[in-house]
Design an enzyme around this catalytic site. Structure first.
Site, PDB file in Angstrom:
ATOM      1  N   CYS A   7       0.855  -1.208   0.000  1.00 24.26           N
ATOM      2  CA  CYS A   7       0.000   0.000   0.000  1.00 24.26           C
ATOM      3  C   CYS A   7       0.880   1.243   0.000  1.00 24.26           C
ATOM      4  CB  CYS A   7      -0.943  -0.007   1.203  1.00 24.26           C
ATOM      5  SG  CYS A   7      -2.379  -1.093   0.977  1.00 24.26           S
ATOM      6  N   ASP A  30      10.647  -6.653  -8.494  1.00 24.40           N
ATOM      7  CA  ASP A  30      10.879  -7.186  -7.152  1.00 24.40           C
ATOM      8  C   ASP A  30      12.254  -6.733  -6.656  1.00 24.40           C
ATOM      9  OD1 ASP A  30       9.605  -9.872  -5.492  1.00 24.40           O
ATOM     10  OD2 ASP A  30      11.644  -9.220  -4.998  1.00 24.40           O
ATOM     11  N   HIS A  46      -6.369  -2.970  -1.266  1.00 24.67           N
ATOM     12  CA  HIS A  46      -5.715  -3.895  -0.340  1.00 24.67           C
ATOM     13  C   HIS A  46      -6.576  -5.139  -0.149  1.00 24.67           C
ATOM     14  CE1 HIS A  46      -3.080  -5.275   2.904  1.00 24.67           C
ATOM     15  NE2 HIS A  46      -4.202  -5.853   3.309  1.00 24.67           N
ATOM     16  N   ASN A  87       1.854 -16.739  -4.017  1.00 26.42           N
ATOM     17  CA  ASN A  87       2.025 -17.417  -2.743  1.00 26.42           C
ATOM     18  C   ASN A  87       0.856 -17.022  -1.844  1.00 26.42           C
ATOM     19  OD1 ASN A  87       4.500 -18.486  -3.571  1.00 26.42           O
ATOM     20  ND2 ASN A  87       5.625 -16.678  -2.891  1.00 26.42           N
ATOM     21  N   HIS A 100      -0.511 -10.340  -4.438  1.00 24.00           N
ATOM     22  CA  HIS A 100       0.380  -9.963  -5.533  1.00 24.00           C
ATOM     23  C   HIS A 100       0.742 -11.193  -6.349  1.00 24.00           C
ATOM     24  CE1 HIS A 100       2.792 -10.944  -1.982  1.00 24.00           C
ATOM     25  NE2 HIS A 100       3.706 -11.418  -2.818  1.00 24.00           N
ATOM     26  N   HIS A 102       3.641 -12.832  -8.847  1.00 22.20           N
ATOM     27  CA  HIS A 102       5.024 -12.789  -9.325  1.00 22.20           C
ATOM     28  C   HIS A 102       5.035 -13.161 -10.806  1.00 22.20           C
ATOM     29  CE1 HIS A 102       6.937 -13.011  -5.196  1.00 22.20           C
ATOM     30  NE2 HIS A 102       5.747 -13.508  -4.918  1.00 22.20           N
TER      31      HIS A 102
END
Ligand code: 5GP
Ligand code: ZN
Length: 114
Positions: A7, A30, A46, A87, A100, A102
């Site tokens: 955030c 990342d 969020h 994850n 999120h 990846h």
């Protein structure tokens, strides 16, 4: 959300190397890349994790997937291929409690998942 790293990246109080941003998502490199290309695609709203998706917020998943396609093009990994990982929770290895995705590429990855 207070004390959420992502955030803070979204609001700009923590810097990031941005790849893409629109009304719904932000994508940035990342900080600790696991592959030559390692971009995180993050919904701006969020949501704690995949397990926190519900009928009211799940529309954002389409926006995330559209953004993943754009990121793959921008990073020039779309034709050779890439891996997308989410994850979820403690056993899933999630360390940042804001949903999120990846996007990993730029090298040929092992076909084994673990
Ligand atoms: P997770 O383990 O929750 O699936 O992934 C969190 C990812 O966020 C990790 O790959 C980690 O390197 C990355 N990360 C954590 N803090 C920051 C940060 O402040 N900036 C950026 N760009 N990435 C971060
Ligand atoms: Zn957050």
């Amino acid at each position: 959300m207070q004390d959420c790293i992502f955030c803070k990246i979204i609001e700009g109080s923590i810097p990031s190397k941005k790849v893409l941003e629109n009304d719904d998502i932000i994508a940035f490199h990342d900080i600790n890349p696991a592959a030559p290309v390692h971009v995180l695609v993050v919904p701006k709203v969020h949501i704690d994790s995949l397990e926190a998706l519900n009928s009211r917020n799940i529309d954002v998943v389409v926006k995330v997937h559209q953004a993943i396609l754009e990121v793959a093009k921008i990073m020039n990994i779309n034709s050779k291929g890439y891996r997308v990982i989410v994850n979820c929770g403690k056993d899933g290895g999630q360390t940042v409690p804001h949903l999120h995705y990846h996007v990993l590429g730029g090298t040929a990855m092992n076909e084994k998942l673990l």
